[in-house]
Design a protein around this motif. Sequence first.
Motif, PDB file in Angstrom:
ATOM      1  N   LEU A 159       0.839  -1.198   0.000  1.00 48.25           N
ATOM      2  CA  LEU A 159       0.000   0.000   0.000  1.00 48.25           C
ATOM      3  C   LEU A 159       0.878   1.254   0.000  1.00 48.25           C
ATOM      4  CD1 LEU A 159      -3.039  -0.411   2.430  1.00 48.25           C
ATOM      5  CD2 LEU A 159      -3.077   0.353   0.053  1.00 48.25           C
ATOM      6  N   ALA A 160       1.883   1.269   0.873  1.00 48.95           N
ATOM      7  CA  ALA A 160       2.754   2.444   0.954  1.00 48.95           C
ATOM      8  C   ALA A 160       3.495   2.664  -0.358  1.00 48.95           C
ATOM      9  CB  ALA A 160       3.744   2.270   2.105  1.00 48.95           C
ATOM     10  N   VAL A 161       3.999   1.593  -0.950  1.00 50.31           N
ATOM     11  CA  VAL A 161       4.713   1.704  -2.227  1.00 50.31           C
ATOM     12  C   VAL A 161       3.773   2.211  -3.317  1.00 50.31           C
ATOM     13  CG1 VAL A 161       5.809   0.350  -4.055  1.00 50.31           C
ATOM     14  CG2 VAL A 161       6.499   0.027  -1.679  1.00 50.31           C
ATOM     15  N   GLY A 162       2.563   1.669  -3.364  1.00 53.05           N
ATOM     16  CA  GLY A 162       1.605   2.069  -4.385  1.00 53.05           C
ATOM     17  C   GLY A 162       1.157   3.511  -4.233  1.00 53.05           C
ATOM     18  N   LEU A 163       0.899   3.946  -2.992  1.00 51.79           N
ATOM     19  CA  LEU A 163       0.475   5.325  -2.763  1.00 51.79           C
ATOM     20  C   LEU A 163       1.605   6.304  -3.060  1.00 51.79           C
ATOM     21  CD1 LEU A 163      -1.538   4.763   0.527  1.00 51.79           C
ATOM     22  CD2 LEU A 163      -2.496   5.397  -1.694  1.00 51.79           C
ATOM     23  N   ALA A 164       2.838   5.916  -2.705  1.00 54.20           N
ATOM     24  CA  ALA A 164       3.979   6.784  -2.993  1.00 54.20           C
ATOM     25  C   ALA A 164       4.197   6.932  -4.491  1.00 54.20           C
ATOM     26  CB  ALA A 164       5.241   6.234  -2.331  1.00 54.20           C
ATOM     27  N   ALA A 165       3.959   5.846  -5.242  1.00 51.17           N
ATOM     28  CA  ALA A 165       4.112   5.922  -6.698  1.00 51.17           C
ATOM     29  C   ALA A 165       3.067   6.845  -7.311  1.00 51.17           C
ATOM     30  CB  ALA A 165       3.999   4.527  -7.304  1.00 51.17           C
ATOM     31  N   PRO A 168       4.371  11.130  -5.327  1.00 56.02           N
ATOM     32  CA  PRO A 168       5.676  11.107  -4.668  1.00 56.02           C
ATOM     33  C   PRO A 168       5.747  12.047  -3.466  1.00 56.02           C
ATOM     34  CG  PRO A 168       5.931  11.180  -7.050  1.00 56.02           C
ATOM     35  CD  PRO A 168       4.473  11.384  -6.775  1.00 56.02           C
ATOM     36  N   GLY A 169       6.397  11.559  -2.407  1.00 57.32           N
ATOM     37  CA  GLY A 169       6.564  12.366  -1.201  1.00 57.32           C
ATOM     38  C   GLY A 169       5.354  12.451  -0.321  1.00 57.32           C
ATOM     39  N   SER A 170       4.297  11.709  -0.665  1.00 56.15           N
ATOM     40  CA  SER A 170       3.027  11.856   0.038  1.00 56.15           C
ATOM     41  C   SER A 170       2.826  10.875   1.176  1.00 56.15           C
ATOM     42  CB  SER A 170       1.872  11.649  -0.961  1.00 56.15           C
ATOM     43  OG  SER A 170       1.862  10.287  -1.421  1.00 56.15           O
TER      44      SER A 170
END
Length: 393
Positions: A159-165, A168-170
């Motif tokens: 989830l963290a990887v997908g949301l960051a993609a 970015p920086g969020s």
Amino acid sequence: MSRVLTIGVDDDLAAAFRANGGAVLALGPAAATDGTALGLLGDADAPALLALGAEVPLPAALALAGQAEVVSSGTSVVLVAFADPDLWKEAMRAGVRDVLSPHADATEIQAVLARATGLAEARRSAPAPVGTPPAPSRRVVVVASPKGGVGKTTVATNLAVGLAAAEPGSTVLVDLDVQFGDVAGALALVPQYTLPDAVLGAASNDPLVLKTYLGRHRSGSYVVAGSDSPVAGDGVSPADVGRLLDMLGREFRYVVVDTAPGLTDHTLTALERATDLVLIGSMDVPGVRGLRKELDVLGQLGLVPARRHLVLNGTDSSGGLEMEDVERTVGGPLDLVLPRHKAVPLSTNTGVPLLEAGGKDPVTRGLRTLVDRIAPPAAPVRGRRARRRAGAR
């Protein structure tokens, strides 16, 4: 070479700093209180390390340490003293990074210099605060499960990887399994700082300092890694967790929280702040019943947020359970069903999240769907050329 400012440090220790790679400016104890130190710390080329010796009275040293956090966030403060637990606690609260013995050897001095240099570099590159969007766009996503071994950390890290993609920086990922969390391992990170560091000292109330304690994953997500040991984790209170999540929630658009199995006090604290709950169960009788019990308890406590995502992980057809039986027991439809697949253990063992690897297996596709449920992709904007073409047809 690291710039070192020593105040009230004896000549032998100052010479030891020089011998181990420090460019040392040595001043007398008066510099701690007459404004000289603050002037040097306020320079653009501020020292990476400020060492306060025994000649500086402890109250003055602690006061200067607190001021240094404000004036020069890139400077690490070291107190030269014979440490005891009470002194350590008082020093950390004031913003002191290390307590160094007056008889420290070369190895200890080199380690202090290396930590100071690394921290200075990290603080200089700390991310700027994310622009403050309207409150409803802030999301605290708590990933929970009634028991362990159901893929909770796999879901949280992806989830963290997908949301960051997507932005970015969020995104920041918090490992809230305070005793046995392994988010860092799942991301192949070797963290310099962990959860106890992020909730103690100056980091507990200063967002700029806190950001220097965050790990950075290559996907662009930030990470609060789990404790080094169960003993260290036991020192983190639910109140500490609440302050941490509140601060991160003001700095990041998405805060993803990986929790311990069951309903610990730390998990309940996170759920009090949750906008989304991702509740994960396994396709076996104990797993399904546990999912229902946890939902019931959270409902009674009023801790089920409006955005609830029920996930069944590791499903296959060999267990004798039908999906209809599971949904009947849980009391509603499942939002996501992830099958058992060989891509998952490979991802776990290599430390490469599935959404980072970008495969086309059904688990990766399912996790991408979960990311889209939490942060729906923006609709494409059609430009003039597209409109002309549409009108010409």
